[in-house]
Design a protein around this motif. Structure first.
Motif, PDB file in Angstrom:
ATOM      1  N   TYR A   3       0.835  -1.205   0.000  1.00  0.00           N
ATOM      2  CA  TYR A   3       0.000   0.000   0.000  1.00  0.00           C
ATOM      3  C   TYR A   3       0.865   1.249   0.000  1.00  0.00           C
ATOM      4  N   HIS A   4       1.888   1.241   0.838  1.00  0.00           N
ATOM      5  CA  HIS A   4       2.770   2.404   0.981  1.00  0.00           C
ATOM      6  C   HIS A   4       3.607   2.636  -0.262  1.00  0.00           C
ATOM      7  N   GLU A   5       4.129   1.574  -0.855  1.00  0.00           N
ATOM      8  CA  GLU A   5       5.070   1.723  -1.960  1.00  0.00           C
ATOM      9  C   GLU A   5       4.404   1.781  -3.329  1.00  0.00           C
ATOM     10  N   LEU A   6       3.383   0.954  -3.551  1.00  0.00           N
ATOM     11  CA  LEU A   6       2.750   0.881  -4.871  1.00  0.00           C
ATOM     12  C   LEU A   6       1.459   1.672  -4.959  1.00  0.00           C
ATOM     13  N   GLY A   7       0.946   2.113  -3.813  1.00  0.00           N
ATOM     14  CA  GLY A   7      -0.263   2.924  -3.819  1.00  0.00           C
ATOM     15  C   GLY A   7      -1.523   2.164  -4.152  1.00  0.00           C
ATOM     16  N   GLU A   8      -1.525   0.845  -3.912  1.00  0.00           N
ATOM     17  CA  GLU A   8      -2.725   0.060  -4.189  1.00  0.00           C
ATOM     18  C   GLU A   8      -2.925  -0.993  -3.098  1.00  0.00           C
ATOM     19  N   PRO A   9      -4.182  -1.268  -2.750  1.00  0.00           N
ATOM     20  CA  PRO A   9      -4.450  -2.249  -1.695  1.00  0.00           C
ATOM     21  C   PRO A   9      -4.413  -3.678  -2.230  1.00  0.00           C
ATOM     22  N   VAL A  10      -4.009  -4.605  -1.361  1.00  0.00           N
ATOM     23  CA  VAL A  10      -4.127  -6.035  -1.661  1.00  0.00           C
ATOM     24  C   VAL A  10      -4.872  -6.660  -0.478  1.00  0.00           C
ATOM     25  N   MET A  11      -6.180  -6.697  -0.584  1.00  0.00           N
ATOM     26  CA  MET A  11      -7.012  -7.121   0.542  1.00  0.00           C
ATOM     27  C   MET A  11      -7.295  -8.617   0.548  1.00  0.00           C
ATOM     28  N   GLU A  12      -7.041  -9.290  -0.566  1.00  0.00           N
ATOM     29  CA  GLU A  12      -7.277 -10.735  -0.602  1.00  0.00           C
ATOM     30  C   GLU A  12      -6.175 -11.469   0.160  1.00  0.00           C
ATOM     31  N   ASP A  13      -6.449 -12.723   0.491  1.00  0.00           N
ATOM     32  CA  ASP A  13      -5.450 -13.531   1.177  1.00  0.00           C
ATOM     33  C   ASP A  13      -4.269 -13.800   0.247  1.00  0.00           C
ATOM     34  N   PRO A  14      -3.062 -13.846   0.787  1.00  0.00           N
ATOM     35  CA  PRO A  14      -1.907 -14.142  -0.065  1.00  0.00           C
ATOM     36  C   PRO A  14      -1.935 -15.582  -0.566  1.00  0.00           C
ATOM     37  N   ALA A  15      -1.306 -15.805  -1.717  1.00  0.00           N
ATOM     38  CA  ALA A  15      -1.215 -17.159  -2.265  1.00  0.00           C
ATOM     39  C   ALA A  15      -0.205 -18.000  -1.493  1.00  0.00           C
ATOM     40  N   ASN A  16       0.782 -17.323  -0.925  1.00  0.00           N
ATOM     41  CA  ASN A  16       1.826 -18.060  -0.203  1.00  0.00           C
ATOM     42  C   ASN A  16       2.486 -17.138   0.813  1.00  0.00           C
ATOM     43  N   MET A  17       2.896 -17.724   1.942  1.00  0.00           N
ATOM     44  CA  MET A  17       3.617 -16.976   2.962  1.00  0.00           C
ATOM     45  C   MET A  17       4.535 -17.927   3.705  1.00  0.00           C
ATOM     46  N   PHE A  18       5.749 -17.457   4.020  1.00  0.00           N
ATOM     47  CA  PHE A  18       6.616 -18.259   4.872  1.00  0.00           C
ATOM     48  C   PHE A  18       7.501 -17.344   5.703  1.00  0.00           C
ATOM     49  N   PHE A  19       8.010 -17.881   6.795  1.00  0.00           N
ATOM     50  CA  PHE A  19       9.019 -17.179   7.595  1.00  0.00           C
ATOM     51  C   PHE A  19       9.951 -18.224   8.193  1.00  0.00           C
ATOM     52  N   VAL A  20      11.242 -17.929   8.130  1.00  0.00           N
ATOM     53  CA  VAL A  20      12.264 -18.840   8.647  1.00  0.00           C
ATOM     54  C   VAL A  20      13.414 -18.014   9.200  1.00  0.00           C
ATOM     55  N   PRO A  21      14.170 -18.554  10.150  1.00  0.00           N
ATOM     56  CA  PRO A  21      15.396 -17.869  10.574  1.00  0.00           C
ATOM     57  C   PRO A  21      16.356 -17.754   9.398  1.00  0.00           C
ATOM     58  N   LEU A  22      16.906 -16.588   9.195  1.00  0.00           N
ATOM     59  CA  LEU A  22      17.815 -16.361   8.079  1.00  0.00           C
ATOM     60  C   LEU A  22      19.004 -17.313   8.143  1.00  0.00           C
ATOM     61  N   MET A  23      19.469 -17.607   9.360  1.00  0.00           N
ATOM     62  CA  MET A  23      20.640 -18.459   9.526  1.00  0.00           C
ATOM     63  C   MET A  23      20.374 -19.914   9.144  1.00  0.00           C
ATOM     64  N   SER A  24      19.094 -20.292   9.072  1.00  0.00           N
ATOM     65  CA  SER A  24      18.774 -21.683   8.730  1.00  0.00           C
ATOM     66  C   SER A  24      18.750 -21.925   7.230  1.00  0.00           C
ATOM     67  N   MET A  25      18.846 -20.859   6.438  1.00  0.00           N
ATOM     68  CA  MET A  25      18.837 -21.004   4.988  1.00  0.00           C
ATOM     69  C   MET A  25      20.192 -21.497   4.493  1.00  0.00           C
ATOM     70  N   ALA A  26      20.158 -22.345   3.489  1.00  0.00           N
ATOM     71  CA  ALA A  26      21.387 -22.720   2.800  1.00  0.00           C
ATOM     72  C   ALA A  26      21.909 -21.514   2.024  1.00  0.00           C
ATOM     73  N   ASN A  27      23.186 -21.507   1.681  1.00  0.00           N
ATOM     74  CA  ASN A  27      23.787 -20.351   1.000  1.00  0.00           C
ATOM     75  C   ASN A  27      23.046 -19.970  -0.271  1.00  0.00           C
ATOM     76  N   GLU A  28      22.684 -20.965  -1.073  1.00  0.00           N
ATOM     77  CA  GLU A  28      21.967 -20.680  -2.325  1.00  0.00           C
ATOM     78  C   GLU A  28      20.594 -20.080  -2.037  1.00  0.00           C
ATOM     79  N   GLU A  29      19.923 -20.567  -1.004  1.00  0.00           N
ATOM     80  CA  GLU A  29      18.625 -20.009  -0.624  1.00  0.00           C
ATOM     81  C   GLU A  29      18.762 -18.560  -0.195  1.00  0.00           C
TER      82      GLU A  29
END
Length: 253
Positions: free
Chosen positions: A156-182
């Motif tokens: 909303y802040h950056e593109l000036g448009e709302p996205v009120m629908e549910d997202p198609a995908n979401m994830f969260f992980v500790p950055l340190m748990s990612m492999a280098n390529e990830e």
């Protein structure tokens, strides 16, 4: 971060981006994106001065107008995430105040959240407070609520448009748990130049003049919070919180 004026279509600002209520018929106020609790007190004080008209342009903290009801509903989950991050970074639900004074104060002030973390299925039981490595099993729904709230706000802040629908995908992980390529793939953000952002939006200026961008990322506070918005194929928001938690929220359209 530097204040950039928004010249996008104001007709897109007519609804709360979370519940869809018409802003003109409900109580509304400004919501900070990211949640202010995730930033340092010093930056929050400077941001408040900017809001009062007596701060510096680079003390601006991103904010959007939403309904007051939605804004208040995020408060406890934001505090929950703050407590979780402090506990994980300190390695304890009861950190030594001499070593981790801020964490100790925050956690001591939110004992109900500490109890919830201890009582969670598979959580760090009192008997095993010294278990190594320190492990917690938090409520993923509460974390997701904050991530989604901030992601919607960034779009909303950056593109000036709302996205009120549910997202198609979401994830969260500790950055340190990612492999280098990830990590490399996560840090790389498309420039979206094949699809022009909303005319007059803040992102137009960021892309054309590079205002406040570092490799596609907008840094709100170094070491505390950064985000990136990619609109080249659907809309995607990535954030890094405290250089610890990496998140991604993606909408198909």
């Amino acid at each position: 971060m530097l204040f950039i004026e928004d010249y996008s279509d104001q007709r897109q600002k007519s609804w709360c981006i979370h519940c869809g209520a018409a802003i003109v018929v409900v109580e509304a106020n400004r919501d900070h994106v990211p949640s202010k609790l995730l930033l340092s007190k010093a930056l929050r004080r400077r941001g408040a001065k900017f809001d009062r008209g007596c701060g510096e342009p680079d003390d601006y903290l991103p904010q959007v107008v939403i309904c007051k009801r939605c804004n208040s509903q995020f408060s406890r989950d934001e505090t929950y995430l703050l407590c979780l991050l402090h506990a994980l970074c300190a390695g304890s639900l009861y950190p030594d105040p001499k070593i981790h004074p801020v964490a100790a104060n925050v956690l001591r002030s939110n004992r109900d959240i500490i109890r919830a973390l201890k009582d969670a299925p598979g959580g760090q039981m009192l008997l095993f407070n010294d278990l190594q490595p320190f492990t917690l099993y938090p409520d993923s729904d509460r974390i997701s609520n904050v991530i989604l709230k901030n992601a919607r706000g960034h779009v909303y802040h950056e593109l000036g448009e709302p996205v009120m629908e549910d997202p198609a995908n979401m994830f969260f992980v500790p950055l340190m748990s990612m492999a280098n390529e990830e990590k490399v793939n996560f840090e790389e953000i498309g420039d979206g130049l094949d699809v022009c952002p909303e005319v007059g939006s803040r992102m137009v200026l960021r892309v054309i003049e590079g205002e406040g961008l570092a490799g596609g990322w907008v840094v709100v506070e170094e070491g505390k919070y950064r985000y990136a918005v990619d609109w080249s194929s659907g809309i995607m928001v990535r954030t890094v919180i405290w250089e610890y938690l990496a998140t991604e929220t993606r909408w198909a359209t």
